[in-house]
Enzyme design. Structure first.
Site, mmCIF file in Angstrom:
data_model
loop_
_atom_site.group_PDB
_atom_site.id
_atom_site.type_symbol
_atom_site.label_atom_id
_atom_site.label_comp_id
_atom_site.label_asym_id
_atom_site.label_seq_id
_atom_site.Cartn_x
_atom_site.Cartn_y
_atom_site.Cartn_z
ATOM 1 N N LEU A 1 11.164 1.355 6.962
ATOM 2 C CA LEU A 1 10.507 1.327 5.885
ATOM 3 C C LEU A 1 11.404 2.486 5.652
ATOM 4 O O LEU A 1 11.200 4.008 6.969
ATOM 5 C CB LEU A 1 9.496 1.423 6.570
ATOM 6 C CG LEU A 1 8.102 2.426 4.766
ATOM 7 C CD1 LEU A 1 7.725 1.020 3.720
ATOM 8 C CD2 LEU A 1 7.290 3.297 5.199
ATOM 9 N N LYS B 1 6.326 -2.370 1.884
ATOM 10 C CA LYS B 1 5.343 -1.297 2.825
ATOM 11 C C LYS B 1 4.446 -2.237 2.289
ATOM 12 O O LYS B 1 3.097 -2.367 1.617
ATOM 13 C CB LYS B 1 4.713 0.396 1.841
ATOM 14 C CG LYS B 1 3.999 0.411 3.154
ATOM 15 C CD LYS B 1 4.124 2.263 2.453
ATOM 16 C CE LYS B 1 2.760 2.965 3.333
ATOM 17 N NZ LYS B 1 3.625 3.372 4.883
ATOM 18 N N ARG C 1 -8.072 -19.963 -1.646
ATOM 19 C CA ARG C 1 -6.447 -19.980 -0.655
ATOM 20 C C ARG C 1 -5.445 -21.166 -1.532
ATOM 21 O O ARG C 1 -6.426 -22.878 -1.074
ATOM 22 C CB ARG C 1 -7.558 -20.344 0.715
ATOM 23 C CG ARG C 1 -6.395 -19.849 1.470
ATOM 24 C CD ARG C 1 -6.913 -20.218 2.869
ATOM 25 N NE ARG C 1 -5.809 -19.726 3.834
ATOM 26 C CZ ARG C 1 -5.310 -20.699 4.048
ATOM 27 N NH1 ARG C 1 -4.978 -21.842 4.344
ATOM 28 N NH2 ARG C 1 -3.884 -19.803 5.132
ATOM 29 N N ARG D 1 8.124 4.171 -4.237
ATOM 30 C CA ARG D 1 8.430 3.212 -3.091
ATOM 31 C C ARG D 1 7.469 2.524 -3.641
ATOM 32 O O ARG D 1 7.521 1.190 -3.567
ATOM 33 C CB ARG D 1 8.135 3.929 -1.909
ATOM 34 C CG ARG D 1 8.231 2.671 -1.069
ATOM 35 C CD ARG D 1 8.425 3.331 0.378
ATOM 36 N NE ARG D 1 6.819 4.651 0.456
ATOM 37 C CZ ARG D 1 6.260 5.121 1.721
ATOM 38 N NH1 ARG D 1 7.572 5.254 2.809
ATOM 39 N NH2 ARG D 1 5.570 5.272 2.022
ATOM 40 N N GLU E 1 11.558 2.475 14.374
ATOM 41 C CA GLU E 1 10.933 4.209 13.964
ATOM 42 C C GLU E 1 9.770 3.419 14.440
ATOM 43 O O GLU E 1 9.909 2.831 15.381
ATOM 44 C CB GLU E 1 10.042 3.584 12.771
ATOM 45 C CG GLU E 1 10.280 2.497 12.045
ATOM 46 C CD GLU E 1 9.829 2.009 10.769
ATOM 47 O OE1 GLU E 1 9.909 2.596 9.825
ATOM 48 O OE2 GLU E 1 9.832 0.725 10.117
ATOM 49 N N TYR F 1 0.856 -0.929 -0.139
ATOM 50 C CA TYR F 1 -0.311 0.367 0.467
ATOM 51 C C TYR F 1 1.038 1.394 0.264
ATOM 52 O O TYR F 1 2.250 1.365 -0.076
ATOM 53 C CB TYR F 1 -0.809 -0.317 0.917
ATOM 54 C CG TYR F 1 -0.466 0.379 3.232
ATOM 55 C CD1 TYR F 1 0.236 -0.727 2.991
ATOM 56 C CD2 TYR F 1 -0.458 1.533 3.348
ATOM 57 C CE1 TYR F 1 1.108 -0.356 4.532
ATOM 58 C CE2 TYR F 1 0.026 1.733 4.235
ATOM 59 C CZ TYR F 1 0.386 0.772 5.085
ATOM 60 O OH TYR F 1 1.107 1.022 6.457
HETATM 61 N N1 PDD Z 1 3.022 5.223 6.871
HETATM 62 N N2 PDD Z 1 7.599 3.573 9.115
HETATM 63 C C1 PDD Z 1 5.932 2.821 9.340
HETATM 64 C C2 PDD Z 1 6.296 1.868 9.448
HETATM 65 C C3 PDD Z 1 5.074 3.643 8.684
HETATM 66 O O1 PDD Z 1 4.527 3.410 8.389
HETATM 67 C C4 PDD Z 1 5.115 4.863 7.565
HETATM 68 C C5 PDD Z 1 4.625 5.974 7.028
HETATM 69 C C6 PDD Z 1 6.215 5.765 8.171
HETATM 70 C C7 PDD Z 1 6.203 6.890 6.924
HETATM 71 O O2 PDD Z 1 6.994 6.743 6.051
HETATM 72 P P1 PDD Z 1 6.326 8.104 4.332
HETATM 73 O O3 PDD Z 1 7.006 9.622 5.147
HETATM 74 O O4 PDD Z 1 6.496 7.097 3.494
HETATM 75 O O5 PDD Z 1 4.545 8.292 5.084
HETATM 76 C C8 PDD Z 1 7.874 4.995 8.770
HETATM 77 C C9 PDD Z 1 1.666 6.109 6.548
HETATM 78 C C10 PDD Z 1 1.259 6.868 7.095
HETATM 79 C C11 PDD Z 1 0.582 4.544 7.536
HETATM 80 O O6 PDD Z 1 0.820 3.538 7.567
HETATM 81 O O7 PDD Z 1 -0.639 5.336 7.709
#
Ligand code: PDD
Length: 283
Positions: free
Chosen positions: A203, A147, A100, A52, A179, A33
């Site tokens: 990520l 992601k 499945r 990405r 993170e 996603y």
């Molecule tokens: N999440 N690290 C993780 C684990 C994340 O899920 C996200 C973003 C980030 C920041 O990435 P970016 O700057 O590209 O948004 C770092 C999104 C916002 C979400 O899952 O809703």
């Protein structure tokens, strides 16, 4: 509020949107996603999110069924019909629908779902006053750079944080900060911005990539290295970034105030610098 959403080639009212129970995203979290911020009806750091997205698809072998122009056209239509001024666009691509079986056929047609969400990103209590984080063990798999929609570890981490009165989880692996639950994490010590280097353990945040360019352009020292939770407690300032929070100050971790417990000057500056960049480069 009822939205128009996008499901596999058609725009429908959210109440009519349907995905098969055999979708591999539902059965195996076999999908990826992206979340893109919208400011003044325009998309922030769009190219970064698209590259990405392609990287995540390639990493798990899902074919690219839509071009970047096609994805952009759908997003623009969603923003337009839903009159989205400020908020987020969510995109999910799964391997597709099949009976499945862990093993997949290579010719499946990927499922593509997108929807918009209204959210105040620039000006809200979190960005104004700063937020509290709660440290939790990072229980995710070994490819956190993808992601993936397999987000159970983050769901549980963020719920634990919220139940403890914190805004976000700070994820810890072997005593070191990786993170946030859904954000990139940073500390500032003696004028140096410190954040985990890009490895499979985090990520590669798109907001992070833009922000680190701005850090350098503003001649602020940067050190991409791992740091411990103890170092985070002793930091002068701290913050998180994500498409869903931009630059968000952190004023406490595990009930310990960071610095004097107020939003610090470097984070305030970076907040403004990032918002200016976002406005200037939105598409
Ligand atoms: N999440 N690290 C993780 C684990 C994340 O899920 C996200 C973003 C980030 C920041 O990435 P970016 O700057 O590209 O948004 C770092 C999104 C916002 C979400 O899952 O809703």
């Amino acid at each position: 509020m009822t939205r128009t959403v996008y499901v596999n080639g058609v725009f429908v009212d959210e109440s009519e949107a349907r995905v098969s129970i055999f979708d591999r995203g539902f059965l195996f979290a076999d999908g990826i996603y992206e979340v893109v911020a919208v400011m003044d009806g325009k998309l922030i750091d769009f190219d970064g999110h698209m590259s990405r997205l392609r990287r995540s698809l390639r990493a798990i072998g899902i074919p690219e069924s839509m071009t970047e122009d096609e994805l952009l056209a759908v997003i623009r239509q969603l923003v337009g019909v839903n009159k989205l001024d400020e908020g987020l666009v969510y995109m999910e691509i799964t391997r597709g629908v099949a009976d499945r079986d862990f093993v997949y056929a290579r010719d499946l047609e990927p499922s593509v779902v997108m929807f918009s969400q209204v959210k105040s990103l620039v000006e809200n209590q979190a960005t104004r006053e700063g937020v509290r984080l709660k440290s939790v063990e990072d229980l995710r798999w070994a490819r956190r750079d993808i992601k993936s929609v397999g987000l159970l570890a983050q769901v549980l981490a963020k719920q634990t944080a919220r139940d403890a009165g914190a805004y976000e989880a700070l994820m810890i692996k072997d005593g070191h900060v990786t993170e946030g639950g859904s954000s990139s994490a940073y500390i500032i010590k003696d004028g140096v911005v410190i954040t985990h280097p890009l490895t499979n353990d985090i990520l590669p945040g798109i907001t992070r990539a833009s922000l680190l360019k701005l850090v350098k352009a503003n001649e602020i020292s940067l050190d991409e290295r791992t740091f411990t939770l103890e170092e985070a407690y002793a930091a002068d300032e701290a913050f998180i970034t994500a498409a869903s929070t931009y630059v968000c100050p952190v004023v406490a971790i595990d009930d310990r105030p960071i610095g004097d417990g107020m939003v610090g000057p470097v984070v305030r500056k970076l907040q403004q610098v990032y918002i200016d960049h976002a406005r200037d480069t939105a598409v």
